[in-house]
Design an enzyme around this catalytic site. Structure first.
Site, PDB file in Angstrom:
ATOM      1  N   SER A  31       0.833  -1.217   0.000  1.00  0.00           N
ATOM      2  CA  SER A  31       0.000   0.000   0.000  1.00  0.00           C
ATOM      3  C   SER A  31       0.860   1.257   0.000  1.00  0.00           C
ATOM      4  O   SER A  31       0.430   2.312  -0.469  1.00  0.00           O
ATOM      5  CB  SER A  31      -0.924   0.011   1.220  1.00  0.00           C
ATOM      6  N   HIS A  68      -2.642   3.078   7.277  1.00  0.00           N
ATOM      7  CA  HIS A  68      -1.884   1.829   7.263  1.00  0.00           C
ATOM      8  C   HIS A  68      -0.636   1.943   6.397  1.00  0.00           C
ATOM      9  O   HIS A  68       0.299   1.150   6.536  1.00  0.00           O
ATOM     10  CB  HIS A  68      -2.762   0.676   6.771  1.00  0.00           C
ATOM     11  N   ASP A 147      -8.241   4.304  -2.141  1.00  0.00           N
ATOM     12  CA  ASP A 147      -9.515   4.148  -2.842  1.00  0.00           C
ATOM     13  C   ASP A 147     -10.504   3.306  -2.049  1.00  0.00           C
ATOM     14  O   ASP A 147     -11.716   3.545  -2.115  1.00  0.00           O
ATOM     15  CB  ASP A 147      -9.326   3.588  -4.254  1.00  0.00           C
ATOM     16  N   ASN A 177      -5.400   2.289  -6.316  1.00  0.00           N
ATOM     17  CA  ASN A 177      -4.567   1.143  -6.679  1.00  0.00           C
ATOM     18  C   ASN A 177      -5.388  -0.136  -6.941  1.00  0.00           C
ATOM     19  O   ASN A 177      -4.825  -1.200  -7.136  1.00  0.00           O
ATOM     20  CB  ASN A 177      -3.476   0.897  -5.638  1.00  0.00           C
ATOM     21  N   HIS A 253      -2.185  -7.808   0.972  1.00  0.00           N
ATOM     22  CA  HIS A 253      -2.433  -6.623   1.794  1.00  0.00           C
ATOM     23  C   HIS A 253      -1.991  -6.871   3.243  1.00  0.00           C
ATOM     24  O   HIS A 253      -2.285  -7.904   3.829  1.00  0.00           O
ATOM     25  CB  HIS A 253      -3.919  -6.283   1.774  1.00  0.00           C
ATOM     26  N   GLU A 356     -22.899  14.143  11.622  1.00  0.00           N
ATOM     27  CA  GLU A 356     -22.229  14.151  12.930  1.00  0.00           C
ATOM     28  C   GLU A 356     -20.773  13.696  12.850  1.00  0.00           C
ATOM     29  O   GLU A 356     -19.936  14.153  13.632  1.00  0.00           O
ATOM     30  CB  GLU A 356     -23.002  13.283  13.924  1.00  0.00           C
ATOM     31  N   PHE A 381     -27.459  11.120  18.874  1.00  0.00           N
ATOM     32  CA  PHE A 381     -26.852  11.150  17.543  1.00  0.00           C
ATOM     33  C   PHE A 381     -25.326  11.142  17.596  1.00  0.00           C
ATOM     34  O   PHE A 381     -24.675  10.924  16.571  1.00  0.00           O
ATOM     35  CB  PHE A 381     -27.348  12.355  16.756  1.00  0.00           C
ATOM     36  N   GLN A 417     -34.973   9.392  19.826  1.00  0.00           N
ATOM     37  CA  GLN A 417     -34.348  10.677  20.138  1.00  0.00           C
ATOM     38  C   GLN A 417     -33.692  10.697  21.516  1.00  0.00           C
ATOM     39  O   GLN A 417     -33.098  11.705  21.901  1.00  0.00           O
ATOM     40  CB  GLN A 417     -35.398  11.789  20.094  1.00  0.00           C
TER      41      GLN A 417
END
Length: 615
Positions: A31, A68, A147, A177, A253, A356, A381, A417
């Site tokens: 990566s 990473h 990506d 990639n 990976h 948020e 929230f 809520q």
């Protein structure tokens, strides 16, 4: 640097990424290798930074959203001369500054902790907002994304916010990639698919061969000259570029290369090139002084005031006295009362709309630039942004979060809520402070006191009005509590916070008429908790009854238990909390149905006292 030098530098970054991962026996070299050309051109030709002065106000800011790929970042630091080869090879080892994912706690050149994908760009938006609207400085914010992380919704919250704010000081560099952790990404090498998405949010886009250093150089120049829009550079790359055995192959990976020595030879061997990074332009950012006279609002005892109203008024007053305080809200400022700050300090208010994650990320970015952010929304929230809060703690960021409409006491709106888990989730954050005031004067004092604390600070406010029980000059130290009723003949101690303080006082008054004396403790500081007061109460009365408008797990009751984790005998502890799934009802009906109103407290106390005297 010229073309040949840039190619050599990129190869060095690849080699050092392979070497660091091989030395660690883990990491993400492939990566890192895909983005090496992108990093080389940025570091050598476009990035303006004084590594000796990370706080220089003219420094560009770099965020490695694909955290990473830290071997690439550390290899770049080596090329810049701030990390030597010996340290590079300590990657991922105990006590090394070069962690698996970079954090600003260890390295002064890191803006924010990354590694939970989808967070770097949102935080970069916060930094860019600071540069554009507050610092008014000419620095640029460069964010290197992968990506795979473009599947995260937080990326598109950031993209829309940046486009709306016309952040032309922000550039997202996307390393396309094609390969994720377990296989191909959703769009593979379809750069146009990503371009259409960014363009829809008002971004300028540039599609480029991510291994053509001259094309990359031109793309960066185009980003720098684009006005009125943020720029996304979409670079087609190959994972593991430069080593035939791993290039563009699945299943590799997060694994060091099996034949690292052969790979290094294939890449041309170890190099020791040094980059003279461009100096930042002269800049002077006049941040307002942190200390100033703050004239907090005051209320008379007996007045009926909602703690959310007190929060809004206190925050506006804090903003008047301290120019470093900024406020953010998630399009509920008329309910949270953050709008009071917005009306008085519009230049330091950031409307984040119903996003948020972006709200908390922007607060992290603003904090990284030296501001003191207060971010508010409904307590329920904030669960959407919890990963951002967790990562903010890893960054060592200083954030003030305020959750309104907490508990069943909000009434008819119903469970969607109601913040019923917020105390638990905020208590679990490393080094956090958790506060739950019960009246207006207490709220105002705690809002002001939060500003100078470290780490994540959370304060919970309520929707409905409640009586003011404290004088305006009362002090509320963090980690303290208030004993509201006390006698030598107390049979039991009721520990409450927020709305249940008032219910506990009503219950205590009724019980007193029956000859049952109970102590009442307002535990407004849920974390850190007042161990001394709780231990004394346990010693004096033998039993603690906690009452909370919150789920039983992780809230006030568990905070009280923390006072007795030193090996001493644990007192008798009984907990009243919300154990059912609420529906719609009046606040009074909700409290009664949950078993946390004055009547329920009285019934529990009578039962406990009766049990205590049974032979």
């Amino acid at each position: 640097m010229n073309t040949g030098e840039l190619v050599e530098l990129a190869q060095q970054l690849r080699v050092d990424s392979v070497r660091a991962s091989a030395a660690a026996g883990s990491g993400h070299p492939t990566s890192s290798m895909s983005a090496a050309d992108l990093m080389a051109v940025l570091l050598a030709n476009h990035f303006r930074y004084d590594f000796d002065r990370p706080a220089h106000p003219g420094n560009d800011r770099f965020v490695l959203s694909k955290g990473h790929a830290s071997p690439l970042l550390y290899a770049a630091y080596k090329a810049a001369g701030v990390v030597d080869d010996e340290e590079l090879l300590t990657f991922r080892k105990l006590d090394s500054r070069l962690e698996g994912h970079p954090t600003p706690r260890k390295l002064p050149w890191v803006e924010t902790a990354t590694g939970s994908l989808g967070q770097g760009l949102p935080v970069g938006v916060g930094i860019a907002l600071s540069g554009k609207r507050l610092d008014r400085a000419d620095y640029r914010v460069w964010v290197l994304c992968g990506d795979s992380e473009l599947a995260e919704g937080s990326i598109w919250e950031a993209a829309e916010h940046a486009g709306h704010e016309h952040l032309d000081n922000l550039t997202a560099i996307v390393d396309v990639n094609r390969l994720g952790q377990r296989g191909p990404t959703r769009h593979g090498h379809d750069l146009d698919a990503y371009a259409r998405r960014f363009q829809a949010f008002g971004w300028h886009t540039v599609e480029v061969d991510g291994h053509d250093v001259d094309a990359i150089d031109r793309a960066y120049g185009e980003a720098e000259s684009t006005k009125g829009q943020p720029t996304a550079i979409l670079a087609r790359t190959l994972k593991g570029k430069g080593v035939a055995d791993v290039e563009d192959r699945e299943g590799l990976h997060g694994k060091p290369l099996k034949n690292a020595d052969d790979a290094i030879e294939e890449l041309g061997g170890v190099r020791d090139l040094r980059v003279r990074v461009n100096e930042p332009p002269a800049a002077r950012v006049l941040h307002a002084v942190r200390a100033g006279h703050v004239e907090l609002p005051r209320w008379d005892t007996g007045e009926e005031v909602a703690t959310r109203d007190a929060y809004g008024q206190a925050l506006a007053a804090l903003g008047t006295g301290r120019g470093d305080v900024v406020a953010l809200d998630g399009e509920v400022g008329d309910s949270t009362r953050t709008e009071y700050f917005a009306k008085e300090h519009a230049d330091r208010y950031f409307e984040c709309y119903i996003a948020e994650q972006q709200m908390v990320a922007a607060a992290v970015g603003l904090a990284a630039r030296g501001w003191v952010p207060y971010a508010g929304t409904f307590a329920a929230f904030l669960t959407r942004a919890y990963d951002f809060v967790r990562m903010a703690s890893i960054s060592g960021a200083g954030l003030n979060l305020v959750g309104s409409h907490a508990g069943v006491a909000i009434g008819q709106d119903g469970p969607s809520q109601m913040g019923l888990e917020d105390l638990a989730m905020m208590r679990a954050i490393h080094g956090s402070t958790v506060l739950y005031p019960c009246d207006a004067n207490q709220t105002a004092r705690l809002i002001a006191g939060m500003a100078d604390l470290d780490g994540i600070r959370y304060l919970r406010t309520g929707r409905g009005e409640s009586p003011v029980i404290y004088g305006a000059d009362e002090q509320f130290p963090i980690g303290g509590s208030k004993v509201l009723r006390f006698s030598q003949s107390d049979r039991l101690t009721v520990v409450a916070a927020g709305v249940t303080v008032h219910e506990a006082l009503k219950a205590a008054e009724a019980l007193d008429q029956e000859g049952i004396r109970v102590r009442v403790v307002d535990l407004y500081s849920v974390k850190p908790v007042d161990r001394d007061t709780l231990r004394q109460a346990a010693e004096d009365t033998g039993c603690l009854l906690t009452v909370e408008d919150h789920r039983e797990e992780g809230g006030l009751g568990d905070a009280v238990l923390d006072a007795f984790t030193d090996g001493r005998p644990v007192p008798r502890l009984v907990r009243l909390a919300v154990r059912t799934m609420p529906g719609s009802a009046s606040p009074e009906e909700q409290l009664h149905a949950a078993g946390i109103d004055a009547e329920s407290i009285g019934a529990a106390v009578r039962l406990l006292v009766e049990q205590a005297i049974v032979p």
